[in-house]
Design a protein around this motif. Structure first.
Motif, mmCIF file in Angstrom:
data_model
loop_
_atom_site.group_PDB
_atom_site.id
_atom_site.type_symbol
_atom_site.label_atom_id
_atom_site.label_comp_id
_atom_site.label_asym_id
_atom_site.label_seq_id
_atom_site.Cartn_x
_atom_site.Cartn_y
_atom_site.Cartn_z
ATOM 1 N N SER A 240 4.196 -3.051 12.153
ATOM 2 C CA SER A 240 3.985 -4.164 11.048
ATOM 3 C C SER A 240 4.974 -4.332 9.987
ATOM 4 C CB SER A 240 2.523 -4.201 10.559
ATOM 5 O OG SER A 240 1.701 -4.032 11.266
ATOM 6 N N SER B 285 7.504 -5.318 -0.437
ATOM 7 C CA SER B 285 6.600 -4.313 -0.144
ATOM 8 C C SER B 285 6.601 -3.211 -1.316
ATOM 9 C CB SER B 285 6.895 -3.577 1.157
ATOM 10 O OG SER B 285 5.953 -2.627 1.320
ATOM 11 N N ILE C 25 2.957 -7.721 12.998
ATOM 12 C CA ILE C 25 2.542 -8.653 12.108
ATOM 13 C C ILE C 25 3.537 -9.798 11.731
ATOM 14 C CG2 ILE C 25 2.829 -7.540 9.979
ATOM 15 C CD1 ILE C 25 -0.139 -9.649 10.546
ATOM 16 N N TYR D 36 2.944 -7.660 4.977
ATOM 17 C CA TYR D 36 1.863 -8.495 5.698
ATOM 18 C C TYR D 36 0.531 -8.600 4.925
ATOM 19 C CZ TYR D 36 -0.805 -4.623 7.554
ATOM 20 O OH TYR D 36 -1.672 -3.377 7.758
ATOM 21 N N ASP D 37 0.357 -7.496 3.837
ATOM 22 C CA ASP D 37 -1.156 -7.564 3.369
ATOM 23 C C ASP D 37 -0.882 -7.860 1.782
ATOM 24 O OD1 ASP D 37 0.693 -5.199 2.780
ATOM 25 O OD2 ASP D 37 -1.279 -3.683 3.231
ATOM 26 N N ASN D 38 0.318 -8.567 1.541
ATOM 27 C CA ASN D 38 0.554 -8.928 0.144
ATOM 28 C C ASN D 38 -0.537 -9.858 -0.368
ATOM 29 O OD1 ASN D 38 2.501 -7.345 -0.370
ATOM 30 N ND2 ASN D 38 4.214 -8.943 -0.040
ATOM 31 N N ASN D 39 -0.810 -9.826 -1.754
ATOM 32 C CA ASN D 39 -1.647 -10.860 -2.358
ATOM 33 C C ASN D 39 -1.169 -12.055 -3.276
ATOM 34 O OD1 ASN D 39 -4.272 -9.772 -1.073
ATOM 35 N ND2 ASN D 39 -3.750 -8.034 -2.553
ATOM 36 N N LYS E 193 3.709 0.513 9.165
ATOM 37 C CA LYS E 193 4.512 -0.228 8.805
ATOM 38 C C LYS E 193 6.045 0.197 8.757
ATOM 39 C CE LYS E 193 1.545 -2.018 4.753
ATOM 40 N NZ LYS E 193 1.356 -2.391 3.509
ATOM 41 N N GLN F 264 2.591 -12.832 -1.895
ATOM 42 C CA GLN F 264 2.750 -13.637 -0.413
ATOM 43 C C GLN F 264 4.004 -14.118 -0.134
ATOM 44 O OE1 GLN F 264 -1.257 -14.578 1.659
ATOM 45 N NE2 GLN F 264 -1.733 -14.812 -0.555
#
Length: 264
Positions: free
Chosen positions: A163, A179, A11, A167-170, A123, A174
């Motif tokens: 990945s 992490s 990602i 990548y899946d931060n909000n 990850k 972001q």
């Protein structure tokens, strides 16, 4: 940073002068630029495509110090909380000092070669390249709860095809390579080839990260990589030659050393 640094993870499309030689010092072969100076560890546990736990000793904390989860504690981008000489991603470390209020801080050492072991095998595992000593005062009770000494440690990537862990931060997170809540276990590497690599990148104070980069911005089609970021990509590319490829050649190491002199 080479463009491939941003594109290699699934990602993450971005992103000696010592008189006495240490055992981990690398003496370059003469006459053959393609000779391997630092061998590959691609088949070692936890590196490259291997899902096992990396080789290393468990990080030992001083008596009375614990690392705890702070699931809902948002990332604080203050630079004084960041301890980093590489910046592929940051891991959060939430420290509790159980000693009596009013007692002196306890100094916690995070050594060079610290590995953050990802709980999610999709990850990256991460590697810190410098030693940090963190003062941790007694943890005070605030509003009935306990606050922590929270810091962030910069890591390079040890698994080229995994990945990136941010990548899946909000929301606002972001915008940072942070992490959270994925790294609870920390080891200190004993891999001989990573130890040789760490000898090459240690004692480079000008590598200290002084500003953040933005993963969202880095994905924009017209993004131009900042000049200051290039060295960190070069460092990770060299690490990946150990963890995911066939090692670092004499010529590559010679050129790498030359590039690092600007950061001494």
């Amino acid at each position: 940073m080479k463009t491939s640094f941003f594109k290699s993870a699934v990602i993450c499309l971005l992103f000696l002068t010592a008189c006495k030689k240490e055992d981990t010092d690398v003496i370059l072969p003469h006459g053959d630029d393609n000779a391997i100076a630092i061998p590959s560890s691609k088949n070692a546990p936890g590196l490259g495509d291997n899902d096992d736990e990396p080789l290393g000793n468990v990080l030992i904390l001083p008596e009375g110090i614990r690392i705890v989860k702070r699931t809902h504690k948002r990332f604080d981008p203050s630079m004084e909380k960041l301890y980093a000489h590489v910046n592929a991603f940051y891991v959060d470390v939430n420290l509790v000092n159980d000693r009596m209020p009013g007692t002196p801080p306890v100094y916690v050492e995070f050594p060079s070669g610290l590995i953050g072991v990802s709980m999610d095998h999709d990850k990256q595992n991460g590697l810190s390249i410098e030693k940090y000593i963190i003062p941790v005062p007694p943890t005070e009770r605030i509003g009935g709860g306990r606050d922590t000494t929270t810091i962030y440690i910069g890591m390079l990537c040890l698994n080229k095809t995994r990945s990136m862990p941010w990548y899946d931060n909000n929301e606002q997170e972001q915008r940072f390579p942070i992490s959270r809540n994925n790294y609870e276990r920390f080891l200190v590497t004993t891999d001989p080839n990573l130890l040789k690599f760490l000898e090459e990148v240690k004692n480079k104070p000008k590598l200290r990260i002084t500003k953040h980069w933005d993963p969202v911005e880095a994905h924009l089609p017209d993004h131009v990589q900042p000049e200051w970021m290039k060295i960190y990509g070069d460092i990770n590319e060299m690490a990946w030659k150990i963890t995911d490829s066939w090692g670092i050649t004499s010529k590559e190491l010679r050129e790498f050393r030359k590039a690092l002199t600007a950061y001494e």
